[in-house]
Scaffold this motif. Sequence first.
Motif, PDB file in Angstrom:
ATOM      1  N   HIS A  30       0.864  -0.834  -0.571  1.00 38.63           N
ATOM      2  CA  HIS A  30       0.189  -0.338   0.132  1.00 38.63           C
ATOM      3  C   HIS A  30       0.935   1.597   0.336  1.00 38.63           C
ATOM      4  CE1 HIS A  30      -0.507  -2.030   3.616  1.00 38.63           C
ATOM      5  NE2 HIS A  30       0.812  -1.652   4.015  1.00 38.63           N
ATOM      6  N   ILE A  33      -0.038   5.445   0.983  1.00 37.11           N
ATOM      7  CA  ILE A  33      -0.992   5.030   1.728  1.00 37.11           C
ATOM      8  C   ILE A  33      -0.931   5.194   3.233  1.00 37.11           C
ATOM      9  CG2 ILE A  33      -3.346   3.781   2.719  1.00 37.11           C
ATOM     10  CD1 ILE A  33      -3.185   2.449   0.452  1.00 37.11           C
ATOM     11  N   LYS A  37      -5.566   7.548   7.907  1.00 36.33           N
ATOM     12  CA  LYS A  37      -6.660   8.247   7.189  1.00 36.33           C
ATOM     13  C   LYS A  37      -7.607   6.942   7.410  1.00 36.33           C
ATOM     14  CE  LYS A  37      -4.819  12.028   4.664  1.00 36.33           C
ATOM     15  NZ  LYS A  37      -4.718  12.271   3.026  1.00 36.33           N
ATOM     16  N   LYS A  41     -11.310   6.127   8.874  1.00 35.37           N
ATOM     17  CA  LYS A  41     -12.265   5.233   7.735  1.00 35.37           C
ATOM     18  C   LYS A  41     -12.972   4.007   8.595  1.00 35.37           C
ATOM     19  CE  LYS A  41     -13.467   5.257   4.224  1.00 35.37           C
ATOM     20  NZ  LYS A  41     -14.732   5.937   2.834  1.00 35.37           N
ATOM     21  N   GLU A  66      -5.155  -1.448  -1.623  1.00 34.75           N
ATOM     22  CA  GLU A  66      -5.642  -0.108  -3.255  1.00 34.75           C
ATOM     23  C   GLU A  66      -6.615   0.744  -2.118  1.00 34.75           C
ATOM     24  OE1 GLU A  66      -7.278   0.154  -7.136  1.00 34.75           O
ATOM     25  OE2 GLU A  66      -7.516  -1.618  -6.300  1.00 34.75           O
ATOM     26  N   TYR A  67      -6.410   1.917  -2.880  1.00 33.92           N
ATOM     27  CA  TYR A  67      -6.524   2.451  -2.075  1.00 33.92           C
ATOM     28  C   TYR A  67      -7.397   3.684  -3.180  1.00 33.92           C
ATOM     29  CZ  TYR A  67      -8.751   7.687  -0.243  1.00 33.92           C
ATOM     30  OH  TYR A  67      -9.246   9.097  -0.875  1.00 33.92           O
ATOM     31  N   ILE A  68      -8.686   3.759  -3.233  1.00 36.02           N
ATOM     32  CA  ILE A  68      -9.651   4.017  -4.582  1.00 36.02           C
ATOM     33  C   ILE A  68     -10.187   6.208  -4.389  1.00 36.02           C
ATOM     34  CG2 ILE A  68     -10.873   3.779  -6.219  1.00 36.02           C
ATOM     35  CD1 ILE A  68     -11.065   1.612  -5.760  1.00 36.02           C
ATOM     36  N   GLN A  69      -9.229   6.901  -4.823  1.00 33.72           N
ATOM     37  CA  GLN A  69      -9.221   7.857  -4.513  1.00 33.72           C
ATOM     38  C   GLN A  69     -10.655   8.782  -4.696  1.00 33.72           C
ATOM     39  OE1 GLN A  69      -5.727  10.401  -5.643  1.00 33.72           O
ATOM     40  NE2 GLN A  69      -6.541  12.403  -4.121  1.00 33.72           N
ATOM     41  N   GLU A  70     -10.585   8.401  -6.171  1.00 35.79           N
ATOM     42  CA  GLU A  70     -12.369   9.292  -6.691  1.00 35.79           C
ATOM     43  C   GLU A  70     -13.166   8.820  -6.011  1.00 35.79           C
ATOM     44  OE1 GLU A  70      -9.066   8.205  -8.748  1.00 35.79           O
ATOM     45  OE2 GLU A  70     -10.261   6.753  -9.409  1.00 35.79           O
ATOM     46  N   ASN A  72     -12.293   7.413  -2.600  1.00 40.46           N
ATOM     47  CA  ASN A  72     -12.321   7.706  -1.067  1.00 40.46           C
ATOM     48  C   ASN A  72     -12.834   6.233  -0.485  1.00 40.46           C
ATOM     49  OD1 ASN A  72     -10.760   8.864   1.570  1.00 40.46           O
ATOM     50  ND2 ASN A  72     -12.882   8.981   2.168  1.00 40.46           N
ATOM     51  N   GLU A  73     -11.881   5.698  -1.254  1.00 36.21           N
ATOM     52  CA  GLU A  73     -12.144   3.958  -1.147  1.00 36.21           C
ATOM     53  C   GLU A  73     -11.399   2.894  -0.578  1.00 36.21           C
ATOM     54  OE1 GLU A  73     -15.937   1.227  -1.777  1.00 36.21           O
ATOM     55  OE2 GLU A  73     -14.892   0.932  -3.260  1.00 36.21           O
ATOM     56  N   TYR A  74     -10.965   2.411   0.677  1.00 40.07           N
ATOM     57  CA  TYR A  74      -9.715   1.216   1.183  1.00 40.07           C
ATOM     58  C   TYR A  74      -9.959  -0.036   0.692  1.00 40.07           C
ATOM     59  CZ  TYR A  74      -8.143   5.316   2.689  1.00 40.07           C
ATOM     60  OH  TYR A  74      -7.459   6.872   3.592  1.00 40.07           O
TER      61      TYR A  74
END
Length: 187
Positions: A30, A33, A37, A41, A66-70, A72-74
Amino acid sequence: MTSKKQLLPEQAEELIKILKKRFEKNMERHVGIEWEKVQEKLEASPEKLWSLYEMEATGGEPDVVEYIQEINEYIFCDCSVESPTGRRSVCYDHEALEKRKKNKPENSAMNMAKEMGIELLTEDQYRDLQKLGEFDLKTSSWVKTPESIRKLGGAIFCDRRYDTVFMYHNGADSYYAARGFRGLLRV
């Protein structure tokens, strides 16, 4: 009083310690990341924390992959070296479990995943996980099977042998001591 899918405060605290330690030990999974943060969550999502507890309790060793910035999901995934021990010897889904007349397993991968609030990995997600380490060198894991294969009575699973990720098929009602499933949780 806690609901069925909510941990006691001391359980949540202990799980967060375990997850943080694993996160810090496996930074290559990761890059970029920040744990603080992720923890924020998690603390705001008691049901997701409960699902991670279930993943941990069944031997999955979940970690952020993974972190999906668009949005805000881990993404957490089971990162145990072998298929989680507490999720083996299961057939693929409920339909397969119901059709099996002799030597029925206790549960199915899809049932367990639903009960735990997680998703089975797809073949692509499984292959992505293998880029982060070497998993299932002695075991195998059911993966989400396309409906066209499932309608014909089959299901697919993956493993890693000879430094290569393989995808195979079996009857959905089959089960083996060395086959379980890996899950994914979106937080």
